[in-house]
Every structure is written in C-alpha cells, then in structure tokens.
Design a protein around this motif. Sequence first.
Motif: not given
Length: 317
Positions: A65-69
């Motif tokens: 996945v690619v995303g924001r913490t």
Amino acid sequence: MRAIQITEFGGPEVLKESELPDPVPGDGQLLIDVDSAGVNFADTHTVEDSYLSRSTLPLVPGSEVVGRTGDGRRVVALVDNGGYAQKAVAQQALAHELPDEVTDGQALALVVQGLTAWHLLRTCARLTPGESVVVHAAAGGTGSLAVQLAREFGAGRVIATASTAHKRDLALRLGAHAAVDADPDGLTERLTEANGGRRVDIVLEMTGGPVFDASLAALAPFGRLVAYGMASRTPATPVEPAQLMGRSRSVIGFWLAHCLGRPGMYHEPLAELLAMTAQGRLRPQVGGVYALGQAAAAHTELRARRTVGKLVLDVTR
C-alpha cells in the motif's frame, strides 16, 4: 471502511467489495490511510489458496500500500494481506517514507517487484559485469524493472522474452538488447541465437513448466537459473543432480518474504531503487489503474497476461 474481501477461494469472481470494521494496529504497527494498493500476480495465488504460504478465510488480499500515517507521513509499506482496503495495518519496520518525486504507482512497482528484481540480480544470480541475462515476462512488473536493472548493473547482454510483439517492443525500449517469443517450443534455441550462438549466464524465471525446462537447457557452464514464480501453474520436469553437475549449472529459488527482517535486505535496496527512480535512471511501468471495486477486473486481466508493468488499485475511487 470499504474493502475487497473473499469468503471462498477461487478465481477473480470471489473478489467482492464489502464494508468492514477498520483494522486496529497492535504493538509495533502503523495504521495507514490507503490511497493506492498494488496488485501482484502472487495475489491471484492467494485468492485461490495456491501460493507458498496458505491463506485463511475470510481474507482481504493485497500485500502493498501507499498512504498516510497518523502523523502525516507518506509511506509505502508491505502488509500481511489487507491491502485492498481504505485502511491497512503494517509493521513499522516495513513502512518506508517516500520522496515527493516518486508517484504512488512507481512506489508500488518498487516495493515488491523492484525489490524482487534487485535481489534476483544482486543476491541470487550475483551478476558480474559482462554476463548475459535472460529476463522472462520482460514486460511485466518484475521483468520490466529487471531489464533496466540488469543494464544498470553492467550486464553485457540482456535478452527479454514476452508473448506479444507489443510487449517485446516495450522490453527493447527499456534497454533489452534482444527480445524473443516466450513460447517454450524452440525457446532454448532462440535464447542461444539471441546471445550470439552462446549459451546464457543467467535466467530469471517465473513461469515454470516447459519454460523452466527450456531455460535450464540454455544455461552455459556456471550459469544460474533463478526461479521466483510459477505463473503457468504447471510443474517443471524434476531436476537431477547430474543435470547440474554436467554443466556446472545452478538452480536458485527466491521468495521476497525471506528478505524481510534481515539486515540490509529491505530498506537499503528499496532506498536505492527509489533514488534511481527520483533521478530518472529507473522507469517503473504502471500498466493500469483500477478503482477499488474493479479488483476482479484487474485480476482477470493479469491472469490472462494482457497487462504490462504494475497494476494499481486507486482506493480513493
């Protein structure tokens, strides 16, 4: 949250969009708001429960996945399934911050396929400058990167195989010196001819069955065949020790899971690949972007070998 869940094993038809509770991170884990998820050929094995590790139902597929913490960092991460969803949990040790110059699709192309290509050449085959390298499925996610990395790492000749003229043309544009038809019938001879009449030093093989057999026959003395997939779902002919000894050949297996948690085998090569991409020296190929609810369509196209490069699910759609 929206997610793709399977409640029975099978083909693409078992991939169903569902509403599920948000996952809860445990110790040493991160909750990631997912923007994009990667689709791998290994996912098709997971969905039918035919991969190296067994699956348990119900299951949300997806390993990257690619995303924001929660603190706003943009990361790419490997997950233990659960990637085809709006939220996913990852081990902190497997999340890697991304440079702004690298897109979601590029990052997803690198975290599994890019690392695999890097380790196939560096860790397993131990490519030395001037050696010949055969890359099967050279227009695919791993293959398209392996062609470029083989050139970057000093291969003397890169020979690509692919099933269509369009895919072979892509491999040539990415840096292959020659591209041949992937049909196993006559493949040994085509590989030898493409290498100037000489047997080859390295083969990166992910098909199995008769392609594995033909590739092994094409190896020169001290040649290495690295097996990292079984896309044909057809077993190869068993290899006897005498076959290896008679030409000092090697067959090496590779599974990226064994690199995770080992010092120097995850973050360091991934950082190198991301830097090469940000600098324009490496061109990850994004072959298609699908909405989350189109996961079954992505699997159908991938299994039919109608795709090139990396397939991505846009989880925001």
